[in-house]
Design a protein around this motif. Structure first.
Motif, PDB file in Angstrom:
ATOM      1  N   ILE A 206       0.834  -1.214   0.000  1.00  0.00           N
ATOM      2  CA  ILE A 206       0.000   0.000   0.000  1.00  0.00           C
ATOM      3  C   ILE A 206       0.865   1.259   0.000  1.00  0.00           C
ATOM      4  CG2 ILE A 206      -1.680   1.331   1.353  1.00  0.00           C
ATOM      5  CD1 ILE A 206      -2.775  -1.363   2.359  1.00  0.00           C
ATOM      6  N   ALA A 207       1.970   1.242   0.768  1.00  0.00           N
ATOM      7  CA  ALA A 207       2.865   2.405   0.830  1.00  0.00           C
ATOM      8  C   ALA A 207       3.448   2.734  -0.535  1.00  0.00           C
ATOM      9  CB  ALA A 207       3.980   2.145   1.840  1.00  0.00           C
ATOM     10  N   ILE A 208       3.830   1.707  -1.289  1.00  0.00           N
ATOM     11  CA  ILE A 208       4.394   1.931  -2.623  1.00  0.00           C
ATOM     12  C   ILE A 208       3.335   2.515  -3.556  1.00  0.00           C
ATOM     13  CG2 ILE A 208       5.330   0.793  -4.676  1.00  0.00           C
ATOM     14  CD1 ILE A 208       6.635  -1.248  -2.763  1.00  0.00           C
ATOM     15  N   ILE A 209       2.158   1.917  -3.541  1.00  0.00           N
ATOM     16  CA  ILE A 209       1.098   2.347  -4.456  1.00  0.00           C
ATOM     17  C   ILE A 209       0.633   3.773  -4.156  1.00  0.00           C
ATOM     18  CG2 ILE A 209      -1.287   1.907  -5.195  1.00  0.00           C
ATOM     19  CD1 ILE A 209      -0.738  -1.085  -4.702  1.00  0.00           C
ATOM     20  N   VAL A 210       0.485   4.099  -2.894  1.00  0.00           N
ATOM     21  CA  VAL A 210      -0.130   5.367  -2.505  1.00  0.00           C
ATOM     22  C   VAL A 210       0.885   6.500  -2.337  1.00  0.00           C
ATOM     23  CG1 VAL A 210      -1.537   6.529  -0.745  1.00  0.00           C
ATOM     24  CG2 VAL A 210      -2.044   4.158  -1.397  1.00  0.00           C
ATOM     25  N   PHE A 211       2.066   6.203  -1.785  1.00  0.00           N
ATOM     26  CA  PHE A 211       2.946   7.273  -1.336  1.00  0.00           C
ATOM     27  C   PHE A 211       4.242   7.451  -2.134  1.00  0.00           C
ATOM     28  CE2 PHE A 211       0.661   5.861   2.562  1.00  0.00           C
ATOM     29  CZ  PHE A 211      -0.053   7.027   2.788  1.00  0.00           C
ATOM     30  N   TYR A 212       4.614   6.467  -2.964  1.00  0.00           N
ATOM     31  CA  TYR A 212       5.891   6.609  -3.678  1.00  0.00           C
ATOM     32  C   TYR A 212       5.711   7.508  -4.903  1.00  0.00           C
ATOM     33  CZ  TYR A 212      10.647   5.270  -4.906  1.00  0.00           C
ATOM     34  OH  TYR A 212      12.001   5.293  -5.157  1.00  0.00           O
ATOM     35  N   PRO A 213       6.672   8.404  -5.184  1.00  0.00           N
ATOM     36  CA  PRO A 213       6.544   9.309  -6.340  1.00  0.00           C
ATOM     37  C   PRO A 213       6.365   8.534  -7.638  1.00  0.00           C
ATOM     38  CG  PRO A 213       8.407   9.940  -4.960  1.00  0.00           C
ATOM     39  CD  PRO A 213       7.924   8.621  -4.444  1.00  0.00           C
ATOM     40  N   ARG A 214       5.482   9.032  -8.484  1.00  0.00           N
ATOM     41  CA  ARG A 214       5.237   8.388  -9.779  1.00  0.00           C
ATOM     42  C   ARG A 214       6.370   8.721 -10.746  1.00  0.00           C
ATOM     43  NH1 ARG A 214       2.350   6.096  -7.047  1.00  0.00           N
ATOM     44  NH2 ARG A 214       0.095   5.794  -7.126  1.00  0.00           N
ATOM     45  N   ARG A 215       7.193   7.725 -11.042  1.00  0.00           N
ATOM     46  CA  ARG A 215       8.296   7.895 -11.973  1.00  0.00           C
ATOM     47  C   ARG A 215       8.409   6.656 -12.842  1.00  0.00           C
ATOM     48  NH1 ARG A 215       7.959  12.061  -9.579  1.00  0.00           N
ATOM     49  NH2 ARG A 215       9.640  13.489  -8.903  1.00  0.00           N
ATOM     50  N   LYS A 216       8.790   6.837 -14.094  1.00  0.00           N
ATOM     51  CA  LYS A 216       9.027   5.700 -14.985  1.00  0.00           C
ATOM     52  C   LYS A 216      10.355   5.059 -14.626  1.00  0.00           C
ATOM     53  CE  LYS A 216       9.426   4.424 -19.863  1.00  0.00           C
ATOM     54  NZ  LYS A 216       9.436   4.907 -21.267  1.00  0.00           N
TER      55      LYS A 216
END
Length: 429
Positions: A206-216
């Motif tokens: 959940i932490a990765i999906i919700v809180f990590y910056p969206r970067r390729k």
């Protein structure tokens, strides 16, 4: 960042890295807000686990968790450090360095597994099944370390408010898992290990999906090469730091048994709570040292920070000791057994937090290899002193008094090594 740099050139008084006191205080409060809330959540979590397990089981859990924390610093071979630095100074490359971190993590896991198996065979084979140990240690390596990556990247981007939310989220999931465990029909170490790993796995996803910056994600090996020495030095330094920080639990377990390890682990968990404001401050200071390495050239600033860390740490542990003196069972019957010892270890948090603070100074100036050497020396010295101490004194009331002297000696050595190194030029990483 360009605007900040220009301001740094225009103003003569630069308390920390070119920022005004008010700006710095706002950032500190945002960063510490998560730690402040985390304190209460962590106390609730600690209360549930420490009092649901027996003292012996808690000692085994805390020691296995400590081994997992050490192994988590080996996982990824320290590449979380370049990812954090990039988030701080070149955020457009977060996707590239995230891919590098994931690759390094995959490469490191077989080595981590082998070392974990060896540690279990030597120290835990007769105390807990391998599967239980693997679930506890593996949770720290895979899932809690993932949450730390999310937190560090957000802190690097100076999104301290968001990082605080992530911290609160992570510990809230831990607390809910502990509550479920406390209400279960047969609470034992094996069932807690299963609840622990499942809850933390969900939390990490959940932490990765919700809180990590969206970067390729882009894998660019040529960009990683010059940062590999720093990553390995940081990994080595962090492994050594947590070895010397957590080794005491293993020594107490090996010499004094699981009950003594449980008592000691409870005390050190409370001691660790005093580090929260210090770590928040160190995070802000480290980021400014990355941009302005000469910041710590001021003797007045060095002395002021050392004194500040000392008194904040002592005041924090004194408050905890006073609360337990007034109401020993405030945190449960198991924790009440260590209430008489809290006043004995008043100086331990100060020396322990100062050692960690000094290491962060070296990290911020790019002197990661010196940081590694410092921890190597401190780790060996701490092991020798603890083995002698626990072999000489049997009663906790005796050896806990001398724990203050052990940490004082470690601090003195760290002080000399750190400030001798600060005389050398900083290293741009």
């Amino acid at each position: 960042m360009v605007e900040t740099s220009i301001k740094a050139q225009n103003y003569k008084v630069q308390p920390v890295g070119g920022e005004g006191r008010r700006t710095l205080m706002v950032k500190f409060l945002k960063a510490f807000s998560g730690d402040g809330i985390r304190l209460f959540i962590q106390l609730f979590y600690f209360y549930l686990v420490a009092n649901t397990l027996t003292i012996g089981e808690f000692g085994l859990f805390a020691t296995a968790s400590s081994i997992g924390i050490v192994l988590s610093r080996l996982a990824g071979f320290g590449f979380l450090s370049p990812l954090y630095r990039i988030a701080t100074v070149k955020p457009r490359l977060i996707g590239v360095y995230t891919a590098g971190y994931l690759a390094a993590l995959a490469l490191s896991l077989p080595l981590v597994a082998i070392i974990g198996w060896a540690v279990h065979t030597v120290f835990f084979a007769s105390l807990m099944p391998l599967v239980v140990f693997a679930m506890i240690a593996g949770t720290e390596v895979l899932f809690w370390r993932t949450l730390e990556a999310v937190i560090n990247v957000n802190k690097g981007l100076e999104k301290f408010g968001l990082a605080s939310i992530v911290i609160v989220f992570g510990f809230s999931v831990k607390a809910l898992a502990a509550l479920y465990f406390a209400l279960s029909s047969e609470p034992d170490l094996a069932s807690w290990a299963l609840i622990y790993i499942i809850s933390q796995a969900l939390m990490a996803v959940i932490a990765i999906i919700v809180f990590y910056p969206r970067r390729k994600l882009r894998f660019v090996p040529k960009l990683y090469i010059r940062r590999i020495p720093d990553a390995l030095s940081v990994s080595g330094a962090e492994v050594l730091f947590y070895i010397q920080s957590e080794l005491d639990k293993l020594v107490v377990l090996a010499i004094g048994g699981s009950v003594a390890a449980g008592l000691y682990s409870i005390i050190m968990r409370l001691v660790d709570l005093t580090a929260m404001p210090v770590r928040t401050f160190s995070t802000l200071l480290t980021q400014r040292l990355m941009r302005k390495p000469e910041l710590m050239n001021s003797m007045k600033m060095r002395i002021g920070f050392e004194v500040g860390v000392f008194f904040v740490s002592v005041a924090a542990i004194a408050c905890i000791a006073l609360a337990l003196f007034i109401k020993p069972n405030l945190l449960g019957d198991n924790v009440a057994q260590i209430a008489p010892y809290m006043a004995i270890v008043l100086l331990v948090p100060a020396f322990r937090n100062l050692i960690e603070y000094q290491a962060e100074l070296l990290y911020g100036r790019g002197q990661s290899f010196q940081r590694l050497l410092n921890y190597l020396v401190l780790g060996i010295l701490k092991a020798v002193l603890l083995v002698w101490l626990l072999s000489t004194y049997d009663a906790p009331s005796q050896w806990m008094v001398w724990i203050n002297a052990v940490f004082a000696a470690l601090y003195a050595v760290s002080f000399v090594l750190t400030y001798t190194s600060l005389k050398k030029p900083a290293i741009r990483v």
